[in-house]
Motif scaffolding. Structure first.
Motif, PDB file in Angstrom:
ATOM      1  N   UNK A   1       0.782  -1.233   0.000  1.00 22.89           N
ATOM      2  CA  UNK A   1       0.000   0.000   0.000  1.00 22.89           C
ATOM      3  C   UNK A   1       0.813   1.283   0.000  1.00 22.89           C
ATOM      4  N   UNK A   2       2.072   1.223   0.410  1.00 21.36           N
ATOM      5  CA  UNK A   2       2.894   2.440   0.511  1.00 21.36           C
ATOM      6  C   UNK A   2       3.804   2.544  -0.709  1.00 21.36           C
ATOM      7  N   UNK A   3       3.658   3.586  -1.481  1.00 21.06           N
ATOM      8  CA  UNK A   3       4.458   3.772  -2.686  1.00 21.06           C
ATOM      9  C   UNK A   3       3.864   3.001  -3.853  1.00 21.06           C
ATOM     10  N   UNK A   4       4.385   3.276  -5.025  1.00 20.73           N
ATOM     11  CA  UNK A   4       3.829   2.647  -6.221  1.00 20.73           C
ATOM     12  C   UNK A   4       4.873   1.945  -7.091  1.00 20.73           C
ATOM     13  N   UNK A   5       6.100   2.362  -7.031  1.00 18.74           N
ATOM     14  CA  UNK A   5       7.106   1.813  -7.935  1.00 18.74           C
ATOM     15  C   UNK A   5       7.998   0.789  -7.277  1.00 18.74           C
ATOM     16  N   UNK A   6       9.017   0.340  -8.012  1.00 18.96           N
ATOM     17  CA  UNK A   6       9.997  -0.599  -7.443  1.00 18.96           C
ATOM     18  C   UNK A   6      10.719   0.024  -6.258  1.00 18.96           C
ATOM     19  N   UNK A   7      11.305  -0.826  -5.447  1.00 21.38           N
ATOM     20  CA  UNK A   7      12.054  -0.348  -4.296  1.00 21.38           C
ATOM     21  C   UNK A   7      13.539  -0.322  -4.568  1.00 21.38           C
ATOM     22  N   UNK A   8      14.319  -0.731  -3.589  1.00 17.02           N
ATOM     23  CA  UNK A   8      15.764  -0.698  -3.714  1.00 17.02           C
ATOM     24  C   UNK A   8      16.299  -1.781  -4.645  1.00 17.02           C
TER      25      UNK A   8
ATOM     26  N   UNK B   1      11.349  -5.993  -0.341  1.00 15.18           N
ATOM     27  CA  UNK B   1      10.171  -5.960  -1.201  1.00 15.18           C
ATOM     28  C   UNK B   1       9.414  -4.639  -1.190  1.00 15.18           C
ATOM     29  N   UNK B   2       9.710  -3.759  -0.233  1.00 13.62           N
ATOM     30  CA  UNK B   2       8.965  -2.516  -0.147  1.00 13.62           C
ATOM     31  C   UNK B   2       9.347  -1.511  -1.222  1.00 13.62           C
ATOM     32  N   UNK B   3       8.490  -0.525  -1.412  1.00 16.00           N
ATOM     33  CA  UNK B   3       8.822   0.587  -2.296  1.00 16.00           C
ATOM     34  C   UNK B   3      10.003   1.347  -1.716  1.00 16.00           C
ATOM     35  N   UNK B   4      10.592   2.222  -2.518  1.00 12.40           N
ATOM     36  CA  UNK B   4      11.716   3.003  -2.013  1.00 12.40           C
ATOM     37  C   UNK B   4      11.298   3.844  -0.823  1.00 12.40           C
ATOM     38  N   UNK B   5      10.101   4.418  -0.900  1.00 16.36           N
ATOM     39  CA  UNK B   5       9.598   5.234   0.208  1.00 16.36           C
ATOM     40  C   UNK B   5       9.484   4.410   1.484  1.00 16.36           C
ATOM     41  N   UNK B   6       8.935   3.206   1.386  1.00 18.51           N
ATOM     42  CA  UNK B   6       8.756   2.366   2.570  1.00 18.51           C
ATOM     43  C   UNK B   6      10.096   1.870   3.096  1.00 18.51           C
ATOM     44  N   UNK B   7      11.016   1.496   2.213  1.00 17.84           N
ATOM     45  CA  UNK B   7      12.327   1.027   2.648  1.00 17.84           C
ATOM     46  C   UNK B   7      13.087   2.120   3.390  1.00 17.84           C
ATOM     47  N   UNK B   8      12.986   3.350   2.901  1.00 20.36           N
ATOM     48  CA  UNK B   8      13.639   4.462   3.590  1.00 20.36           C
ATOM     49  C   UNK B   8      13.009   4.678   4.962  1.00 20.36           C
ATOM     50  N   UNK B   9      11.701   4.551   5.046  1.00 27.24           N
ATOM     51  CA  UNK B   9      11.008   4.728   6.325  1.00 27.24           C
ATOM     52  C   UNK B   9      11.407   3.642   7.315  1.00 27.24           C
ATOM     53  N   UNK B  10      11.539   2.412   6.817  1.00 26.66           N
ATOM     54  CA  UNK B  10      11.942   1.310   7.680  1.00 26.66           C
ATOM     55  C   UNK B  10      13.378   1.492   8.171  1.00 26.66           C
TER      56      UNK B  10
ATOM     57  N   UNK C   1       1.703  -7.461  -6.102  1.00 23.86           N
ATOM     58  CA  UNK C   1       0.426  -6.768  -6.336  1.00 23.86           C
ATOM     59  C   UNK C   1       0.661  -5.268  -6.527  1.00 23.86           C
ATOM     60  N   UNK C   2       1.504  -4.681  -5.672  1.00 22.59           N
ATOM     61  CA  UNK C   2       1.797  -3.250  -5.790  1.00 22.59           C
ATOM     62  C   UNK C   2       2.338  -2.911  -7.174  1.00 22.59           C
ATOM     63  N   UNK C   3       3.143  -3.804  -7.712  1.00 21.54           N
ATOM     64  CA  UNK C   3       3.810  -3.564  -8.989  1.00 21.54           C
ATOM     65  C   UNK C   3       3.016  -4.065 -10.192  1.00 21.54           C
ATOM     66  N   UNK C   4       1.818  -4.587  -9.939  1.00 21.70           N
ATOM     67  CA  UNK C   4       1.020  -5.102 -11.047  1.00 21.70           C
ATOM     68  C   UNK C   4       1.547  -6.399 -11.616  1.00 21.70           C
ATOM     69  N   UNK C   5       2.259  -7.163 -10.804  1.00 18.35           N
ATOM     70  CA  UNK C   5       2.867  -8.416 -11.256  1.00 18.35           C
ATOM     71  C   UNK C   5       2.116  -9.648 -10.758  1.00 18.35           C
ATOM     72  N   UNK C   6       1.074  -9.449  -9.982  1.00 16.53           N
ATOM     73  CA  UNK C   6       0.359 -10.587  -9.428  1.00 16.53           C
ATOM     74  C   UNK C   6      -0.991 -10.174  -8.888  1.00 16.53           C
ATOM     75  N   UNK C   7      -1.807 -11.139  -8.495  1.00 16.75           N
ATOM     76  CA  UNK C   7      -3.148 -10.852  -7.987  1.00 16.75           C
ATOM     77  C   UNK C   7      -3.111 -10.234  -6.594  1.00 16.75           C
ATOM     78  N   UNK C   8      -4.237  -9.717  -6.184  1.00 16.57           N
ATOM     79  CA  UNK C   8      -4.353  -9.147  -4.846  1.00 16.57           C
ATOM     80  C   UNK C   8      -4.201 -10.242  -3.796  1.00 16.57           C
ATOM     81  N   UNK C   9      -3.492  -9.974  -2.714  1.00 11.28           N
ATOM     82  CA  UNK C   9      -3.409 -10.954  -1.625  1.00 11.28           C
ATOM     83  C   UNK C   9      -4.782 -11.203  -1.020  1.00 11.28           C
ATOM     84  N   UNK C  10      -4.920 -12.297  -0.292  1.00  9.29           N
ATOM     85  CA  UNK C  10      -6.208 -12.658   0.291  1.00  9.29           C
ATOM     86  C   UNK C  10      -6.740 -11.558   1.198  1.00  9.29           C
ATOM     87  N   UNK C  11      -5.850 -10.947   1.996  1.00 11.04           N
ATOM     88  CA  UNK C  11      -6.328  -9.918   2.920  1.00 11.04           C
ATOM     89  C   UNK C  11      -6.874  -8.701   2.182  1.00 11.04           C
TER      90      UNK C  11
END
Length: 307
Positions: free
Chosen positions: A33-40, A103-112, A291-301
């Motif tokens: 859910x956080x960010x839209x593009x690839x991460x690191x 696996x997180x977006x760049x924004x999420x990885x920086x936050x982590x 899912x974030x990257x449009x490479x797979x289906x939505x997770x069950x949750x």
């Protein structure tokens, strides 16, 4: 038999490694859910494939044994964490940093990374006249070296063969690319090849000391496991003892790589193959990223939330 593993057993495993029976606590959902593009790291690249492989279960045990051989790193864990009271909570915390960075977006990885740096600021003290700080670049470097070596060696020993997909040089790619995560925490002077990694570990020998028996026993046979879990974990720990770098193995009190262990490695490889069949091709963290990257289906949750 493992393909029909009861859901209760799958939930127990997910709780162990993530702290949530679905395998998708809030920080895993943030990967989607956080960010839209690839991460690191490149999607489906070497770092994704190493950290998405169940060989990380063996690599994690080997990494803990190696890291504990540094007295200052060990002091930080012993004095500033509740690993004895709740080892699985600490495991989930380590897993969080690993998978969000991977696996997180760049924004999420920086936050982590900022979150972990903040935690490190509180881990400092003195032991036997020596100061330690989790924010010290040299200590961060050691933790990264032991971690990287263990995960690389575990992938080579019990994980899927990545050579057909990435070529024979994939270990160098892994070492070079994964260094980014440690750099963002403050580590410096990191190796960029598998050979450089081995040399850097060997150079630390004068700083290392024997891992206390109690810590080694804790890592190789942690408390709180059920009977079936103990059998499974024993297989992982048996392989991990033969994954640890030769530069560290003596202090860790294990045989290390190149000292036999074919039977133990074969057992762990079979265990992980069965577990993969039971759990599915991708972890909840990777599913969220795909899912974030449009490479797979939505997770069950996510499907349940939408409904």
């Amino acid at each position: 038999m493992l393909t029909s593993l009861p859901e209760a057993a799958r939930e127990a495993f997910r709780t162990r490694v993530s702290g949530d029976p679905t395998g998708a606590p809030g920080w895993v959902r943030d990967i989607a859910l956080v960010g839209t593009g690839p991460g690191w790291f490149e999607p489906d690249g070497v770092v994704w494939r190493v950290h998405g492989d169940l060989s990380t279960l063996v690599g994690g045990v080997a990494a803990l044994l190696g890291q504990a051989a540094h007295p200052l790193a060990l002091a930080g864990v012993q004095r500033h964490s509740a690993y004895r009271e709740d080892p699985w909570k600490r495991l989930a915390g380590t897993a969080r940093w690993l998978v969000v960075s991977t696996f997180g977006s760049e924004e999420l990885a920086e936050r982590e990374s900022a979150r972990v740096r903040g935690m490190h600021e509180t881990v400092r003290g003195r032991i036997r006249g020596r100061s330690y700080s989790a924010s010290d670049p040299g200590l961060l470097r050691w933790v990264h070296l032991a971690f990287t070596d263990a995960f690389l060696a575990a992938q080579q020993a019990v994980g899927r063969d990545l050579t057909p997909r990435f070529g024979r040089g994939w270990p160098d790619v892994y070492v070079r690319e994964w260094a980014r995560s440690a750099q963002r925490l403050g580590a410096t002077d990191l190796p960029t090849s598998a050979a450089g990694l081995a040399e850097a570990l060997a150079a630390h020998r004068p700083q290392l000391a024997p891992v206390p028996d109690a810590m080694r026993a804790f890592v190789t046979a942690p408390p709180g496991l059920g009977a079936a879990e103990r059998v499974f974990y024993r297989g992982l720990a048996g392989a991990a003892a033969h994954v640890v770098s030769p530069a560290v193995a003596g202090c860790a009190g294990v045989p290390g790589r190149g000292r036999g262990g074919a039977a133990q490695v074969a057992v762990a490889r079979a265990q992980l193959r069965g577990l993969r069949l039971a759990l599915g091709e991708h972890s909840p963290s990777e599913e969220a990223a795909r899912w974030r990257l449009g490479m797979g289906p939505a997770p069950a949750w996510a499907r349940e939330t939408a409904a």
